[in-house]
Design a protein around this motif. Structure first.
Motif, PDB file in Angstrom:
ATOM      1  N   LYS A  99      10.890  -1.753  48.595  1.00  0.00           N
ATOM      2  CA  LYS A  99      12.218  -2.349  48.493  1.00  0.00           C
ATOM      3  C   LYS A  99      13.155  -1.473  47.647  1.00  0.00           C
ATOM      4  N   GLY A 100      14.376  -1.342  48.140  1.00  0.00           N
ATOM      5  CA  GLY A 100      15.386  -0.589  47.422  1.00  0.00           C
ATOM      6  C   GLY A 100      15.300   0.910  47.616  1.00  0.00           C
ATOM      7  N   THR A 101      14.437   1.381  48.534  1.00  0.00           N
ATOM      8  CA  THR A 101      14.312   2.804  48.831  1.00  0.00           C
ATOM      9  C   THR A 101      14.711   3.039  50.286  1.00  0.00           C
ATOM     10  N   PRO A 102      14.947   4.298  50.673  1.00  0.00           N
ATOM     11  CA  PRO A 102      15.260   4.579  52.081  1.00  0.00           C
ATOM     12  C   PRO A 102      14.122   4.203  53.029  1.00  0.00           C
ATOM     13  N   ASP A 103      12.911   4.043  52.481  1.00  0.00           N
ATOM     14  CA  ASP A 103      11.751   3.714  53.317  1.00  0.00           C
ATOM     15  C   ASP A 103      11.454   2.219  53.338  1.00  0.00           C
ATOM     16  N   GLU A 104      12.361   1.383  52.829  1.00  0.00           N
ATOM     17  CA  GLU A 104      12.120  -0.060  52.814  1.00  0.00           C
ATOM     18  C   GLU A 104      11.871  -0.586  54.226  1.00  0.00           C
ATOM     19  N   PHE A 105      10.890  -1.475  54.336  1.00  0.00           N
ATOM     20  CA  PHE A 105      10.634  -2.117  55.627  1.00  0.00           C
ATOM     21  C   PHE A 105      10.029  -3.493  55.419  1.00  0.00           C
ATOM     22  N   THR A 106      10.110  -4.296  56.458  1.00  0.00           N
ATOM     23  CA  THR A 106       9.450  -5.596  56.520  1.00  0.00           C
ATOM     24  C   THR A 106       8.363  -5.512  57.577  1.00  0.00           C
ATOM     25  N   ILE A 107       7.199  -6.069  57.275  1.00  0.00           N
ATOM     26  CA  ILE A 107       6.060  -5.994  58.200  1.00  0.00           C
ATOM     27  C   ILE A 107       6.474  -6.459  59.598  1.00  0.00           C
ATOM     28  N   PRO A 108       6.236  -5.634  60.622  1.00  0.00           N
ATOM     29  CA  PRO A 108       6.611  -6.011  61.987  1.00  0.00           C
ATOM     30  C   PRO A 108       5.456  -6.715  62.709  1.00  0.00           C
ATOM     31  N   PHE A 109       5.563  -8.000  62.875  1.00  0.00           N
ATOM     32  CA  PHE A 109       4.527  -8.738  63.615  1.00  0.00           C
ATOM     33  C   PHE A 109       4.794  -8.623  65.118  1.00  0.00           C
ATOM     34  N   PRO A 110       3.746  -8.664  65.933  1.00  0.00           N
ATOM     35  CA  PRO A 110       2.319  -8.685  65.608  1.00  0.00           C
ATOM     36  C   PRO A 110       1.842  -7.299  65.172  1.00  0.00           C
ATOM     37  N   ILE A 111       0.851  -7.294  64.305  1.00  0.00           N
ATOM     38  CA  ILE A 111       0.379  -6.027  63.751  1.00  0.00           C
ATOM     39  C   ILE A 111      -1.129  -6.084  63.523  1.00  0.00           C
ATOM     40  N   ILE A 112      -1.770  -4.940  63.692  1.00  0.00           N
ATOM     41  CA  ILE A 112      -3.173  -4.783  63.292  1.00  0.00           C
ATOM     42  C   ILE A 112      -3.157  -4.239  61.874  1.00  0.00           C
TER      43      ILE A 112
ATOM     44  N   PRO B 128       2.736  10.276  48.406  1.00  0.00           N
ATOM     45  CA  PRO B 128       3.524  10.025  49.617  1.00  0.00           C
ATOM     46  C   PRO B 128       4.801   9.248  49.303  1.00  0.00           C
ATOM     47  N   TRP B 129       5.698   9.910  48.554  1.00  0.00           N
ATOM     48  CA  TRP B 129       6.960   9.285  48.179  1.00  0.00           C
ATOM     49  C   TRP B 129       8.080   9.666  49.146  1.00  0.00           C
ATOM     50  N   CYS B 130       7.694  10.025  50.352  1.00  0.00           N
ATOM     51  CA  CYS B 130       8.622  10.471  51.393  1.00  0.00           C
ATOM     52  C   CYS B 130       9.714   9.433  51.639  1.00  0.00           C
ATOM     53  N   GLU B 131      10.968   9.906  51.796  1.00  0.00           N
ATOM     54  CA  GLU B 131      12.060   8.993  52.090  1.00  0.00           C
ATOM     55  C   GLU B 131      12.384   8.934  53.582  1.00  0.00           C
ATOM     56  N   LYS B 132      11.592   9.679  54.368  1.00  0.00           N
ATOM     57  CA  LYS B 132      11.772   9.641  55.818  1.00  0.00           C
ATOM     58  C   LYS B 132      10.403   9.517  56.498  1.00  0.00           C
ATOM     59  N   ALA B 133       9.559   8.639  55.940  1.00  0.00           N
ATOM     60  CA  ALA B 133       8.191   8.491  56.448  1.00  0.00           C
ATOM     61  C   ALA B 133       8.194   8.091  57.920  1.00  0.00           C
ATOM     62  N   GLN B 134       7.265   8.672  58.677  1.00  0.00           N
ATOM     63  CA  GLN B 134       7.167   8.343  60.095  1.00  0.00           C
ATOM     64  C   GLN B 134       6.649   6.914  60.275  1.00  0.00           C
ATOM     65  N   PHE B 135       5.539   6.608  59.608  1.00  0.00           N
ATOM     66  CA  PHE B 135       5.023   5.245  59.608  1.00  0.00           C
ATOM     67  C   PHE B 135       3.850   5.159  58.642  1.00  0.00           C
ATOM     68  N   HIS B 136       3.333   3.935  58.461  1.00  0.00           N
ATOM     69  CA  HIS B 136       2.220   3.686  57.555  1.00  0.00           C
ATOM     70  C   HIS B 136       1.164   2.882  58.317  1.00  0.00           C
ATOM     71  N   TYR B 137      -0.034   3.439  58.479  1.00  0.00           N
ATOM     72  CA  TYR B 137      -1.113   2.749  59.188  1.00  0.00           C
ATOM     73  C   TYR B 137      -1.383   1.389  58.545  1.00  0.00           C
ATOM     74  N   GLY B 138      -1.500   0.366  59.387  1.00  0.00           N
ATOM     75  CA  GLY B 138      -1.820  -0.972  58.909  1.00  0.00           C
ATOM     76  C   GLY B 138      -0.680  -1.715  58.281  1.00  0.00           C
ATOM     77  N   HIS B 139       0.518  -1.083  58.225  1.00  0.00           N
ATOM     78  CA  HIS B 139       1.640  -1.677  57.504  1.00  0.00           C
ATOM     79  C   HIS B 139       2.895  -1.879  58.356  1.00  0.00           C
ATOM     80  N   ASN B 140       3.341  -0.845  59.047  1.00  0.00           N
ATOM     81  CA  ASN B 140       4.676  -0.985  59.633  1.00  0.00           C
ATOM     82  C   ASN B 140       4.804  -0.456  61.057  1.00  0.00           C
ATOM     83  N   ARG B 141       3.717  -0.449  61.803  1.00  0.00           N
ATOM     84  CA  ARG B 141       3.821  -0.146  63.224  1.00  0.00           C
ATOM     85  C   ARG B 141       3.132  -1.263  64.001  1.00  0.00           C
TER      86      ARG B 141
END
Length: 388
Positions: free
Chosen positions: A56-69, A123-136
């Motif tokens: 939260k509050g970073t360029p990489d902020e995201f909300t978990i996208p359901f449905p997700i593994i 992994p403090w990347c501000e343009k992360a591609q994705f995070h396994y188990g989190h946001n794809r």
């Protein structure tokens, strides 16, 4: 390799279904891995509970996208990989092949932003591609981007690490958690200043003795901590904390904040702790943790990885006591090999087997997450190939 497979899909907070998927086609520079075992992380519990905002509050902020593994603490076996993937997917430069056991950094970073170039250990990347188990979501592309599944699809740009022979699957799952404890190494960097940071013989307090807290106790002991004090709501977990090297333990349900603060001062010659590490993952423990510190003591915050709200603190107390507060998001992805070799070397020094309290088949993933929320559990594992 079977064309059909099963995965536990979190379709929304508090709701997990076992679903069937088609085996994806292997792309250029990619790999397909058979998941041998996965660990339930605190972030998995947060997602299941509906606490779904990260970074939260970073360029990489995201909300978990359901449905997700879900699932990102993993040990896997490579079952398909092309020449490009074999050359490039290993972080340590190993030539990978079918049959290799590997674990993975959950974060796929850009490698080009200012943080990737200047702070490459995290992994403090501000343009992360994705995070396994989190946001794809499993509704996208190759679908299999989480470890609560029989197989995972590994995209180009991912970082795999070969698991040493002799390291059990359960400990291999714990590698990412142990890499979070490099929070203490970050504190060590401040020791060049007089009485700052983490020095040999320092008194360390751990708030929370779940898997992350136990990992920090082990790391603190190896780094030369003096007295180690641990707090938790579970006597079961506090007993394991003692087995890993905690000198003093306190149950916060049977003591008052005033009693805990007084005890910590009494154990530290009246001053307070040099270092406090928050491993509960709840903001409400933060204000009390600050009161455990001596003047110019350091508070390390790796636990509140997920946005769970705010805490009420008196900022004047921070100023008056010269406190140092270090937020440490994520883990160091440069140390997976080091950590796995360390766990293998210390298999007789620490009771690693006590870290793993339960193991469930894939069909009981929801029960595994619920169990991990109880006082009488430590690291809960999922074996996708176990039978019900």
């Amino acid at each position: 390799m079977d064309r059909k497979l099963k995965a536990a899909v979190t379709v929304g907070p508090g709701h997990i279904e076992i679903q069937e998927f088609e085996m994806p086609t292997l792309g250029k520079g990619a790999a397909i891995c058979k998941v041998l075992m996965a660990g339930v992380c605190g972030t998995d519990k947060h997602t299941y509970s509906g606490e779904t905002v990260q970074y939260k509050g970073t360029p990489d902020e995201f909300t978990i996208p359901f449905p997700i593994i879900q699932g990102h603490e993993l040990v896997m076996e490579i079952v398909a990989i092309d020449e490009e993937g074999a050359r490039n997917l290993s972080y340590d430069g190993d030539e990978l092949k079918v049959g290799d056991r590997v674990t993975i950094c959950p974060d796929v970073v850009c490698g080009k932003c200012w943080y990737c170039k200047n702070m490459p250990s995290y992994p403090w990347c501000e343009k992360a591609q994705f995070h396994y188990g989190h946001n794809r979501s499993c509704n996208t592309d190759k679908q299999l981007y989480g470890g609560f599944s029989q197989y995972m699809y590994i995209e180009p740009g991912s970082r795999l690490y070969k698991v040493p022979d002799g390291l059990p699957n359960d400990l291999a799952c714990f590698t990412e958690v142990m890499c979070v404890t490099y929070t203490l190494e970050k504190a060590r960097e401040f020791s060049g200043f007089s009485l700052e940071g983490f020095n040999f013989g320092d008194a360390v307090v751990l708030q929370g003795t779940g898997p992350l807290g136990i990992a920090h106790i082990a790391m603190a002991r190896m780094m030369g901590a003096g007295k180690i004090i641990a707090t938790d709501i579970s006597d079961y977990k506090l007993d394991i904390a003692k087995a890993f090297g905690a000198d003093v333990v306190m149950n916060v349900e049977t003591t008052t904040p005033e009693e805990r603060i007084a005890r910590i001062k009494a154990e530290t010659n009246g001053r307070g702790a040099d270092i406090v590490v928050e491993c509960v993952g709840r903001p409400e423990v933060f204000p009390e943790g600050l009161k455990y510190l001596r003047k110019a003591g350091m508070y390390l915050e790796p636990g509140n990885f997920v946005d769970c709200g705010t805490a009420n603190i008196n900022v004047h107390e921070i100023c008056a006591n010269n406190l140092r507060i270090i937020g440490m998001n994520n883990h160091t992805h440069t140390k997976y090999k080091t950590v796995m070799e360390m766990m293998l070397r210390t298999k007789d020094q620490f009771p690693w087997d006590r870290l793993f309290s339960h193991c469930y088949p894939l069909e009981e993933t929801e029960q595994a997450i619920r169990t991990s929320m109880t006082k009488e559990s430590m690291k809960v594992l999922i074996n996708p190939w176990a039978t019900v």
